[in-house]
Design a protein around this motif. Structure first.
Motif, PDB file in Angstrom:
ATOM      1  N   GLY A 228      21.028 -37.355  -4.061  1.00 57.93           N
ATOM      2  CA  GLY A 228      20.580 -38.688  -3.661  1.00 57.93           C
ATOM      3  C   GLY A 228      21.487 -39.294  -2.611  1.00 57.93           C
ATOM      4  N   THR A 229      20.925 -40.299  -1.911  1.00 54.54           N
ATOM      5  CA  THR A 229      21.674 -40.966  -0.837  1.00 54.54           C
ATOM      6  C   THR A 229      22.203 -42.318  -1.257  1.00 54.54           C
ATOM      7  OG1 THR A 229      19.706 -42.066   0.024  1.00 54.54           O
ATOM      8  CG2 THR A 229      20.200 -39.880   0.884  1.00 54.54           C
ATOM      9  N   GLY A 230      21.692 -42.855  -2.420  1.00 51.57           N
ATOM     10  CA  GLY A 230      22.099 -44.208  -2.794  1.00 51.57           C
ATOM     11  C   GLY A 230      21.240 -45.265  -2.125  1.00 51.57           C
ATOM     12  N   LEU A 231      20.088 -44.842  -1.560  1.00 49.82           N
ATOM     13  CA  LEU A 231      19.220 -45.794  -0.863  1.00 49.82           C
ATOM     14  C   LEU A 231      17.929 -46.078  -1.620  1.00 49.82           C
ATOM     15  CD1 LEU A 231      19.555 -44.462   2.797  1.00 49.82           C
ATOM     16  CD2 LEU A 231      20.528 -46.554   1.866  1.00 49.82           C
ATOM     17  N   GLY A 232      17.549 -45.215  -2.589  1.00 48.25           N
ATOM     18  CA  GLY A 232      16.256 -45.341  -3.259  1.00 48.25           C
ATOM     19  C   GLY A 232      16.039 -46.688  -3.908  1.00 48.25           C
ATOM     20  N   LEU A 233      16.955 -47.106  -4.803  1.00 48.11           N
ATOM     21  CA  LEU A 233      16.799 -48.388  -5.499  1.00 48.11           C
ATOM     22  C   LEU A 233      16.961 -49.560  -4.544  1.00 48.11           C
ATOM     23  CD1 LEU A 233      18.621 -47.723  -8.895  1.00 48.11           C
ATOM     24  CD2 LEU A 233      16.169 -47.892  -8.464  1.00 48.11           C
ATOM     25  N   SER A 234      17.816 -49.404  -3.517  1.00 50.24           N
ATOM     26  CA  SER A 234      17.983 -50.483  -2.544  1.00 50.24           C
ATOM     27  C   SER A 234      16.703 -50.717  -1.768  1.00 50.24           C
ATOM     28  CB  SER A 234      19.127 -50.144  -1.588  1.00 50.24           C
ATOM     29  OG  SER A 234      19.253 -51.138  -0.605  1.00 50.24           O
ATOM     30  N   VAL A 235      16.049 -49.631  -1.313  1.00 49.11           N
ATOM     31  CA  VAL A 235      14.780 -49.756  -0.604  1.00 49.11           C
ATOM     32  C   VAL A 235      13.713 -50.325  -1.521  1.00 49.11           C
ATOM     33  CG1 VAL A 235      12.945 -48.446   0.530  1.00 49.11           C
ATOM     34  CG2 VAL A 235      15.335 -47.934   1.034  1.00 49.11           C
ATOM     35  N   THR A 236      13.677 -49.832  -2.747  1.00 44.98           N
ATOM     36  CA  THR A 236      12.701 -50.325  -3.725  1.00 44.98           C
ATOM     37  C   THR A 236      12.866 -51.824  -3.945  1.00 44.98           C
ATOM     38  OG1 THR A 236      12.633 -48.183  -4.841  1.00 44.98           O
ATOM     39  CG2 THR A 236      11.922 -50.096  -6.118  1.00 44.98           C
ATOM     40  N   HIS A 237      14.114 -52.257  -4.122  1.00 46.76           N
ATOM     41  CA  HIS A 237      14.385 -53.681  -4.332  1.00 46.76           C
ATOM     42  C   HIS A 237      13.911 -54.500  -3.133  1.00 46.76           C
ATOM     43  CE1 HIS A 237      16.926 -57.322  -4.185  1.00 46.76           C
ATOM     44  NE2 HIS A 237      16.802 -57.300  -5.510  1.00 46.76           N
TER      45      HIS A 237
END
Length: 861
Positions: free
Chosen positions: A681-690
């Motif tokens: 993972g890049t650490g961007l999934g939940l940030s983009v989702t939010h």
């Protein structure tokens, strides 16, 4: 009969001329006869030393009383006085050539008889007449001669003179008349007269000597005055003097050059006109007070320079007394100290800034001598020891910290002093005032005096605790950034593939749509074409997902139900998840529509489910996905997530995995934050989702117990019926009759778009070259009502073509089409005057709606 001055001048001229003819220099015309080198040291004439008019009057009176003729002649032959000279010489003896020679011989004889030591010379000429001369000597220098004569000492023989008249051709009567005027003086009277002449010469010499000494004294005084004046004017000092009346009576040239004013303007109190108004009262009061007490003073004030600026002067005044002790006023001198004042001010400001810096800098700063005794420190250092500066100065480290730490400090002090250069080290320090523990980067620099002698060590310590922590975090972020850049590269590649795929899908969808319209309704052909269109639209959605991943798609929101998207996503996930993970769903069929992008909703579902899978990857478990209609009105929830109360669709995704710890649960929505190992993972999934959910006006929450799994709840507001109607596409495609220029370098797309628009009633000219399209347009710019152009084309891009067309027709409606572009966006296209921005591939209905809206003056989407 008294002999006149003119006749005496005639005699002098004849005398000098005849002497010159014989190559002789008469004593009356030469300064070398008696004077020698002394003449070189006397700069005054006899006329400057003796009162000639008064002497002339005296000799005139002497002649009148005693009948004695006389004259004073300087060594250059100038007649200074003349009284009673006789005609017998000037009119007869010195005129006749024969007797004149005798006169010249007599002159030589009397000159030779003159001595520079004084005395007189006496001769009797061949005619029997006697002459006497005495030198006039001052300071040992022969300056002139006193002459007297002619006269008889022995009574003359008248007959002899009668015979001389006949012998030399004189008029007897006139000659004897002149003879009768010659006085006869006895030897006794002559001796008395000689004494008179000698005394007169001595008296005149004494008078001249006194006058000479007076003149020399005056010259010496003037010379000294000139020297003093030159001295005063040649220096840099501005010099002034004042009298006992407090008024200034002298200013030297440097002062006048400084002020650019005249002496008359400055005298008295005129100089105060140049004093700076702010300094005037202080300046005048200082001078007056010193004057009253007759004390020296030293003051500074500003005086106007001739250039107009005020410059600082240091004025030093001293009382002036004459040789009798009488107070004469003041003598003062001034120096321009402007640059010194400026330098002092700059130094003061620099010291102030340095002191401020040392006092306010967050670093610890201290100074020790060679023995380790503290000489100075700043407030930050006081905080470290928990003591005031006054209690630190004069002490050593052993007075404040334990011996081990003090030895550590002293060891690094010695290293710096021994090396003669800065020495750095890191050390953990606990501050005495609050027990704060910090990692300090310490630099110790040896200090030397002006002679290069080692005097101590300067220490500076900076708290690098946060920097060290930041460096560690930066290393982690760099790893995350590297992974994100990989994903960005993949996104760019995906975007390029999507662009080419769009150009393939466009003709498939377009020609299939046209063929379906031409097929008999209900026929097998119509059904087959419908299946082709369905598959093509699924491929179109897939392209949009790819473009969304590469961040190059425009977000199109519409009223949708998310239940089908959830079901379709779970089908795709089932194929990729291991059998150790069970998928359960709880999807309520009646939840209401939401205004969203299907692609983004799909992205939300996939992100949350992928995170759930990673949480159960090692142990297996249950993935539960639910969709329900809820009403939110809890104040706590509303306050925490800043969403409005009302109807929402809730998407809940739960797992039975490892859970999220309380120490990181507040960070999971931060960009680049991840607990996954490299490659997961890049650490961007939940940030983009939010970010997506927040843009919908919704919220996302998380609940977790470590070791028991986690539940994410997504809330998206339900759209009203009116909002849903606005978001729906009209069923019937509007038609028109306007002329349209269509430009696309793909011939198949150009042909397809021309057919679609012509079926809607429009007159269409299509071009596959942007440069040829521009030429067609420029031939008749008013023939077209609308231009539709692709962006990525050889030659002129769509935006370049639009700029040139708008320069000719600023009101021209233009639609820019693109399947993918990293160069132009909808915002940048509209900024140059393009009205609409359309994503390929498009259907006949979508392009028809957009064309009609634009031609009818509708707002841009």
């Amino acid at each position: 009969m008294t002999f006149g001055k003119n006749s005496f001048e005639v005699w002098t001229e004849n005398y000098s001329m005849n002497q010159g003819e014989k190559g002789l220099t008469p004593c009356v015309a030469s300064s070398h006869f008696f004077s020698g080198d002394h003449a070189l040291h006397l700069n005054h004439r006899i006329q400057d030393l003796i009162d000639i008019p008064k002497l002339q009057s005296l000799l005139d009176s002497l002649h009148a009383a005693a009948g004695i003729p006389s004259a004073i002649i300087d060594l250059e032959g100038n007649i200074l006085t003349g009284s009673g000279w006789l005609d017998i010489c000037t009119k007869f003896h010195r005129v006749n050539a024969r007797t004149k020679r005798d006169c010249i011989d007599s002159d030589k004889t009397i000159n030779k008889g003159l001595s520079p030591s004084g005395g007189h010379s006496q001769i009797t000429c061949p005619r029997g007449l006697t002459d006497i001369a005495a030198p006039l000597i001052i300071e040992g220098i022969h300056l002139a001669n006193i002459f007297t004569g002619q006269f008889f000492i022995i009574p003359p023989d008248r007959e002899q003179f009668r015979r001389q008249a006949a012998e030399f051709g004189f008029d007897e009567e006139d000659y004897l008349a002149a003879f009768d005027k010659v006085p006869v003086i006895s030897q006794t009277k002559l001796d008395q007269y000689l004494s008179l002449i000698t005394n007169l010469a001595e008296s005149l010499a004494g008078q001249g000597l006194r006058e000479l000494r007076s003149l020399k004294a005056q010259e010496a005084l003037r010379e000294r005055e000139t020297q003093y004046r030159n001295l005063a004017n040649s220096g840099l000092a501005l010099i002034w003097t004042s009298g006992p009346d407090k008024l200034y009576n002298y200013f030297n040239k440097p002062w006048l050059n400084f002020t650019g004013r005249t002496l008359d303007q400055e005298l008295g109190n005129g100089w105060t006109a140049g004093v700076h108004p702010e300094d005037f009262d202080r300046c005048v009061k200082t001078y007056a007070a010193a004057f009253d007490r007759r004390n020296s003073f030293d003051m500074e004030y500003r005086l106007r320079h001739h250039g107009g600026e005020y410059r600082w002067l240091q004025d030093v005044g001293t009382p002036n007394y004459n040789s009798s002790g009488e107070f004469m006023g003041y003598i003062g001198y001034c120096f321009d100290i402007t640059e010194r004042k400026r330098a002092t001010q700059l130094l003061t400001e620099s010291e102030t800034r340095l002191q401020t810096l040392v006092q306010t800098i967050p670093d610890l700063i201290w100074l020790k001598d060679r023995d380790g005794t503290y000489l100075d420190c700043n407030p930050m250092f006081e905080r470290f020891f928990g003591a005031a500066k006054k209690d630190i100065i004069g002490k050593t480290d052993y007075d404040f910290v334990d011996r081990e730490l003090a030895d550590f400090f002293r060891e690094h002090d010695r290293k710096a002093m021994a090396a003669g250069r800065p020495n750095s080290n890191e050390e953990w320090i606990i501050f005495a005032d609050d027990g704060h523990r910090a990692l300090l980067d310490t630099i110790k620099t040896p200090m030397f005096d002006a002679q290069g002698k080692l005097v101590g060590v300067l220490g500076i310590a900076r708290d690098i605790t946060e920097r060290r922590r930041s460096e560690e975090e930066k290393e982690k972020l760099q790893e995350q950034l590297n992974q994100a850049q990989k994903m960005e590269a993949i996104g760019i590649l995906a975007g390029g593939i999507a662009h080419d795929f769009n150009n393939i899908l466009g003709p498939i969808i377009g020609f299939a749509d046209i063929a379906r319209e031409d097929a008999p309704p209900g026929s097998q052909l119509a059904q087959d074409l419908e299946q082709i269109l369905t598959a093509a639209h699924r491929a179109k959605d897939l392209v949009r997902q790819i473009l969304a991943f590469s961040r190059h798609s425009a977000v199109e929101r519409m009223a949708i139900n998310i239940q089908p998207l959830v079901k379709e996503s779970l089908k795709m996930l089932r194929a990729s998840l291991p059998t150790t993970i069970t998928i359960k769903e709880n999807i309520h069929p009646q939840c209401g529509a939401v205004l969203a992008s299907a692609t983004q909703v799909y992205q939300i579902i996939m992100n949350l489910c992928t995170n759930a899978f990673h949480a159960m990857e090692k142990t297996g478990g249950v993935l539960l996905v639910g969709v329900n209609a809820v009403r939110l009105d809890s104040p706590l929830l509303l306050e925490a997530k800043q969403i409005k109360p009302g109807e929402y669709v809730e998407l809940a995704i739960s797992d039975t995995g490892i859970g999220i710890g309380p120490d990181i649960i507040d960070k999971i929505f931060d960009p680049y934050f991840t607990t996954k190992e490299i490659g997961k993972g890049t650490g961007l999934g939940l940030s983009v989702t939010h970010g997506i959910i927040k843009s919908y006006g919704g919220a996302i929450t998380v609940e977790s117990i470590l070791g028991q799994g986690a539940t994410f709840r997504v809330y998206i507001p339900v759209v009203t019926e009116e909002e849903a109607r606005k978001a729906e596409e009209p069923g019937e495609t509007p038609r028109g009759k306007e002329r349209i220029l269509f430009v696309d370098d793909e011939e198949l797309l150009a042909e397809l778009s021309k057919k679609m628009l012509e079926r809607l009633g429009y007159s269409v000219i299509s071009q596959c070259s942007s440069t040829e399209a521009l030429a067609v347009f420029m031939a008749d710019p008013d023939q077209f009502d609308l231009v539709i152009t692709d962006q990525t084309m050889p030659g002129l891009t769509g935006t370049d073509l639009a700029r040139r067309m708008l320069m000719i027709r600023p009101d021209l409606p233009i639609i820019l089409c693109t399947g993918f572009s990293s160069v132009v966006s909808e915002e940048s296209a509209k900024a140059i005057g393009i009205r609409e921005f359309a994503l390929k591939p498009f259907s006949k209905s979508s392009i028809g709606q957009l064309v009609r809206k634009l031609l009818d003056g509708g707002a841009a989407n």
